[in-house]
Design a protein around this motif. Structure first.
Motif, mmCIF file in Angstrom:
data_model
loop_
_atom_site.group_PDB
_atom_site.id
_atom_site.type_symbol
_atom_site.label_atom_id
_atom_site.label_comp_id
_atom_site.label_asym_id
_atom_site.label_seq_id
_atom_site.Cartn_x
_atom_site.Cartn_y
_atom_site.Cartn_z
ATOM 1 N N ALA A 81 18.711 -52.209 22.078
ATOM 2 C CA ALA A 81 17.814 -53.221 21.522
ATOM 3 C C ALA A 81 17.853 -53.054 20.009
ATOM 4 O O ALA A 81 17.757 -51.928 19.510
ATOM 5 C CB ALA A 81 16.394 -53.023 22.048
ATOM 6 N N PRO A 82 18.002 -54.150 19.268
ATOM 7 C CA PRO A 82 18.157 -54.052 17.815
ATOM 8 C C PRO A 82 17.035 -53.280 17.119
ATOM 9 O O PRO A 82 17.264 -52.617 16.119
ATOM 10 C CB PRO A 82 18.183 -55.509 17.359
ATOM 11 N N ASP A 83 15.827 -53.366 17.663
ATOM 12 C CA ASP A 83 14.706 -52.685 17.026
ATOM 13 C C ASP A 83 14.413 -51.325 17.657
ATOM 14 O O ASP A 83 13.391 -50.708 17.379
ATOM 15 C CB ASP A 83 13.446 -53.565 17.098
ATOM 16 N N ALA A 84 15.331 -50.880 18.534
ATOM 17 C CA ALA A 84 15.117 -49.600 19.207
ATOM 18 C C ALA A 84 15.335 -48.441 18.251
ATOM 19 O O ALA A 84 15.976 -48.583 17.215
ATOM 20 C CB ALA A 84 16.072 -49.472 20.391
ATOM 21 N N GLN A 85 14.791 -47.284 18.625
ATOM 22 C CA GLN A 85 15.080 -46.080 17.852
ATOM 23 C C GLN A 85 16.541 -45.710 18.061
ATOM 24 O O GLN A 85 17.117 -45.974 19.123
ATOM 25 C CB GLN A 85 14.174 -44.941 18.306
ATOM 26 N N ALA A 86 17.137 -45.116 17.044
ATOM 27 C CA ALA A 86 18.543 -44.728 17.142
ATOM 28 C C ALA A 86 18.796 -43.545 16.223
ATOM 29 O O ALA A 86 18.081 -43.335 15.245
ATOM 30 C CB ALA A 86 19.447 -45.895 16.765
ATOM 31 N N LYS A 87 19.819 -42.791 16.571
ATOM 32 C CA LYS A 87 20.228 -41.659 15.740
ATOM 33 C C LYS A 87 21.581 -41.987 15.130
ATOM 34 O O LYS A 87 22.544 -42.282 15.852
ATOM 35 C CB LYS A 87 20.311 -40.387 16.592
ATOM 36 N N VAL A 88 21.637 -41.959 13.796
ATOM 37 C CA VAL A 88 22.850 -42.380 13.079
ATOM 38 C C VAL A 88 23.292 -41.275 12.127
ATOM 39 O O VAL A 88 22.487 -40.736 11.364
ATOM 40 C CB VAL A 88 22.588 -43.673 12.274
ATOM 41 N N PHE A 89 24.575 -40.934 12.163
ATOM 42 C CA PHE A 89 25.183 -40.045 11.173
ATOM 43 C C PHE A 89 26.052 -40.893 10.244
ATOM 44 O O PHE A 89 26.840 -41.727 10.713
ATOM 45 C CB PHE A 89 26.087 -39.001 11.857
ATOM 46 N N ASP A 90 25.901 -40.675 8.934
ATOM 47 C CA ASP A 90 26.769 -41.304 7.935
ATOM 48 C C ASP A 90 27.600 -40.173 7.331
ATOM 49 O O ASP A 90 27.087 -39.323 6.613
ATOM 50 C CB ASP A 90 25.903 -41.999 6.868
ATOM 51 N N VAL A 91 28.903 -40.182 7.644
ATOM 52 C CA VAL A 91 29.785 -39.059 7.317
ATOM 53 C C VAL A 91 30.525 -39.315 6.003
ATOM 54 O O VAL A 91 31.063 -40.401 5.784
ATOM 55 C CB VAL A 91 30.809 -38.851 8.461
ATOM 56 N N GLY A 92 30.564 -38.290 5.136
ATOM 57 C CA GLY A 92 31.172 -38.483 3.822
ATOM 58 C C GLY A 92 30.388 -39.510 3.039
ATOM 59 O O GLY A 92 30.937 -40.402 2.401
ATOM 60 N N SER A 93 29.082 -39.361 3.083
ATOM 61 C CA SER A 93 28.162 -40.399 2.625
ATOM 62 C C SER A 93 28.140 -40.604 1.119
ATOM 63 O O SER A 93 27.720 -41.647 0.630
ATOM 64 C CB SER A 93 26.753 -40.037 3.117
ATOM 65 N N GLY A 94 28.594 -39.596 0.360
ATOM 66 C CA GLY A 94 28.523 -39.712 -1.098
ATOM 67 C C GLY A 94 27.076 -39.829 -1.548
ATOM 68 O O GLY A 94 26.219 -39.042 -1.164
ATOM 69 N N GLY A 95 26.794 -40.867 -2.314
ATOM 70 C CA GLY A 95 25.425 -41.090 -2.783
ATOM 71 C C GLY A 95 24.536 -41.811 -1.785
ATOM 72 O O GLY A 95 23.489 -42.343 -2.151
ATOM 73 N N GLY A 96 24.961 -41.823 -0.510
ATOM 74 C CA GLY A 96 24.105 -42.405 0.528
ATOM 75 C C GLY A 96 24.484 -43.801 0.971
ATOM 76 O O GLY A 96 23.627 -44.595 1.350
#
Length: 229
Positions: A81-96
């Motif tokens: 569901a688009p508004d559901a909770q989710a766990k996200v990793f951003d790898v090699g994120s640099g300044g975010g």
């Protein structure tokens, strides 16, 4: 603030609102203010810490903010569901990027920005506090050294080849999760190398339209090949 600076700020705010509309994103005034504050902080830190090669705030707005915002709705659509909770990793994120933008636009997502350069994760940590983003974390580490994280989405923007990304970060993807690389042109040779190894395969390629950007952008969605853990 001088009149020209005020004018420039108002102009950016207007362009940001229009970009949200074009991307089908709902953003309240608080979210828009956080995005603009993030941009301002990035400019300020960039003078000392070299977070990004792009120096011009107008280019940053398009190539960093709009580019990252373009992924928000597709990521949401991929979740149960688009508004559901989710766990996200951003790898090699640099300044975010895109992690800070994802955290601003989707407060229910738990977003962790991971980078091997300490000053960059220090900046993201600072943004978590300065922008009041309790859902944003930063980890100073190499992705392959972290314990598997059972993420819904593991993403990267210009981090590595698809095969390297899958090898290094794939173990952090939950069983029904997805690995998503943000790319420019479709990287045909990288896709061939990924498929040659056989552990991961491209599920689909999603073209992205980034407001005000005259360049190709796409999301490469990857899933584990059947028969592999």
């Amino acid at each position: 603030m001088s009149a020209p600076a005020n004018q420039a700020g108002a102009d950016m705010a207007g362009r940001l609102s229009r970009a949200c509309e074009q991307l089908g994103l709902r953003a309240d005034d608080a979210a828009l203010a956080k995005l603009l504050n993030y941009l301002a902080q990035m400019q300020r830190w960039n003078r000392t810490y070299n977070l990004t090669a792009i120096r011009d705030p107008q280019q940053m707005l398009v190539q960093h903010l709009f580019d990252s915002m373009a992924a928000v709705k597709p990521f949401g659509d991929a979740l149960a569901a688009p508004d559901a909770q989710a766990k996200v990793f951003d790898v090699g994120s640099g300044g975010g990027l895109p992690g800070v933008v994802l955290a601003i636009m989707r407060p229910l997502w738990s977003v962790t920005c991971i980078d091997a350069v300490e000053k960059k994760t220090a900046f993201v940590r600072q943004m978590s506090g300065a922008l009041s983003l309790p859902n944003l974390q930063a980890r100073h580490a190499r992705i392959e050294t972290l314990d598997p994280a059972e993420c819904n989405i593991v993403t990267s923007r210009a981090f590595a080849s698809l095969d390297d990304f899958a090898q290094l970060a794939g173990r952090h993807v939950a069983k029904n999760g997805t690995l998503v690389a943000m790319k420019g042109k479709v990287p045909e040779e990288e896709i061939q190398a990924l498929h040659a190894r056989g552990e991961w395969q491209v599920d689909h390629i999603q073209p992205l339209h980034v407001p005000e950007l005259q360049a190709e952008r796409c999301l490469i969605w990857m899933r584990r090949s059947q028969g592999t853990l």
